[in-house]
Every structure is written in C-alpha cells, then in structure tokens.
Design a protein around this motif. Structure first.
Motif, mmCIF file in Angstrom:
data_model
loop_
_atom_site.group_PDB
_atom_site.id
_atom_site.type_symbol
_atom_site.label_atom_id
_atom_site.label_comp_id
_atom_site.label_asym_id
_atom_site.label_seq_id
_atom_site.Cartn_x
_atom_site.Cartn_y
_atom_site.Cartn_z
ATOM 1 N N GLU A 1 0.976 -1.210 0.005
ATOM 2 C CA GLU A 1 0.193 -0.113 0.017
ATOM 3 C C GLU A 1 0.821 1.279 -0.152
ATOM 4 N N PRO A 2 1.947 1.355 0.597
ATOM 5 C CA PRO A 2 2.879 2.434 0.615
ATOM 6 C C PRO A 2 3.341 2.903 -0.720
ATOM 7 N N ARG A 3 3.213 2.036 -1.592
ATOM 8 C CA ARG A 3 3.745 2.217 -3.019
ATOM 9 C C ARG A 3 2.697 2.853 -3.751
ATOM 10 N N VAL B 1 9.742 1.758 5.178
ATOM 11 C CA VAL B 1 8.378 1.864 5.714
ATOM 12 C C VAL B 1 8.179 0.652 6.814
ATOM 13 N N LEU C 1 10.292 1.062 0.479
ATOM 14 C CA LEU C 1 9.121 0.262 1.016
ATOM 15 C C LEU C 1 9.599 -0.494 2.197
ATOM 16 N N ASN D 1 0.301 6.430 7.182
ATOM 17 C CA ASN D 1 0.489 7.245 5.982
ATOM 18 C C ASN D 1 2.035 7.492 5.422
ATOM 19 N N LEU D 2 2.778 6.278 5.730
ATOM 20 C CA LEU D 2 4.117 6.396 5.157
ATOM 21 C C LEU D 2 4.145 6.020 3.688
ATOM 22 N N ILE D 3 4.846 6.752 3.044
ATOM 23 C CA ILE D 3 4.985 6.716 1.557
ATOM 24 C C ILE D 3 6.324 5.810 1.061
ATOM 25 N N ARG E 1 0.561 5.152 -2.365
ATOM 26 C CA ARG E 1 0.232 6.323 -2.157
ATOM 27 C C ARG E 1 0.952 7.398 -2.913
ATOM 28 N N GLY F 1 2.120 11.303 1.481
ATOM 29 C CA GLY F 1 2.515 10.832 2.911
ATOM 30 C C GLY F 1 3.704 11.267 3.486
#
Length: 177
Positions: A45-47, A109, A106, A97-99, A49, A52
């Motif tokens: 998921e952070p990839r 994260v 990643l 909300n880390l990006i 966003r 973030g």
C-alpha cells in the motif's frame, strides 16, 4: 550494562530462536487466497500512495524521542510517559500514512513501523518495572528489588494493545555478585 541497540539484537536473536522452535512444533496452516491478497495489499500500500510521510523522517523523529539519555539511560516515569505519548502519536498518525517511492523505501516503511512497535514495547516495559536492574536505571526507583522484581517482563499482543506481564524466575538463577 550495554546499549539499547545491543539489547535489541539479543532480543531479536532470542525471538528468532523461539519462533523457529514454535514453527517446528506447530501443524501446517492453510492461508486462503483472499487472506494472502489482503496481506499483499497492505504490504504494498505505501507504494500506491501519492502523498504521505517519509519513513526516514519518521525514523528521525522516533530517534529524537528515544535516544536522549534521559529516556534511554536515566529513566523516570514522567519522561517515559511523555516519550510513550509521542510514540503512540507517530504510530497512530504517521505510520499509517508512510509513503514509499521505490522498493528500497518500502523496506524502510516496514522497518520504521517495526521500530515504532519496538519503542512502544520498551517504553511500556520500562514503565512497568519499578526498580533499577542492570542497564535499566529508574531515577525514581534507584534500588534493585529482588523481592518483587526478580522476574522477566513480557509484552504480548492483546485486543486493547500491548499487554505487559511478568514471568517469575528461579531465584537460584540470580547472578553471583
């Protein structure tokens, strides 16, 4: 004695050994394809966003909270509680909300999220142990208290957050001085 980083390495080594032992003893578990897809989605998921927080920045803030000598080495309830409040804020408002702009980031994260969990567990355990023992020095409890605290502390996952408990030790295990 020693530093918190060295203690973390020992904790990680023990956790790995116990995890391997546990894995040898349990039966195989089937994980459904929808579960695998959900885990994969959360993992990447952070990839996806577009906006973030950088894991490097959150890690830097985390270190600013945990590394000062008055939190890491010379502990006291009010300072530990203040640090825990800040770690919980990072966990609740920034970690989700880390990006990550690439796969390398990643990894950062996930490491940052693990560092936040580690910091929270250490702070909760430090608040729980109301004595001084080894590298754990409590300014507000400067004496070692074998009568009440010749125990290990465990932190377990529970429905309402981390649960801190003690495990009694055999008194003959006490170090010879």
């Amino acid at each position: 004695g020693g530093s918190s980083s060295a203690a973390s390495a020992v904790q990680g080594g023990r956790a790995g050994a116990y995890a391997a032992e546990y894995a040898r003893e349990i039966r195989s578990t089937n994980i459904s394809m929808p579960e695998i897809e959900e885990i994969t989605k959360r993992m990447f998921e952070p990839r996806q966003r577009e906006k973030g927080y950088s894991p490097a920045w959150v890690t830097q803030v985390l270190q600013g909270i945990m590394v000062p000598y008055y939190v890491l080495y010379i502990k006291k309830q009010d300072r530990l509680e203040a640090a825990l409040t800040n770690i919980e804020f990072l966990r609740d408002h920034f970690a989700p909300n880390l990006i990550a702009n690439d796969t390398h980031e990643l990894r950062h994260v996930h490491e940052t999220r693990n560092m936040l969990l580690d910091a929270e567990m250490k702070l909760r355990a430090s608040l729980f142990r109301t004595e001084t023992r080894g590298a754990h020095y409590r300014e507000d409890f400067p004496d070692q208290d074998d009568e009440n605290w010749l125990k290990s502390i465990t932190v377990k996952k529970a429905d309402k957050g981390p649960q801190v408990e003690t495990v009694s030790l055999d008194p003959t295990w006490k170090s010879v001085g």
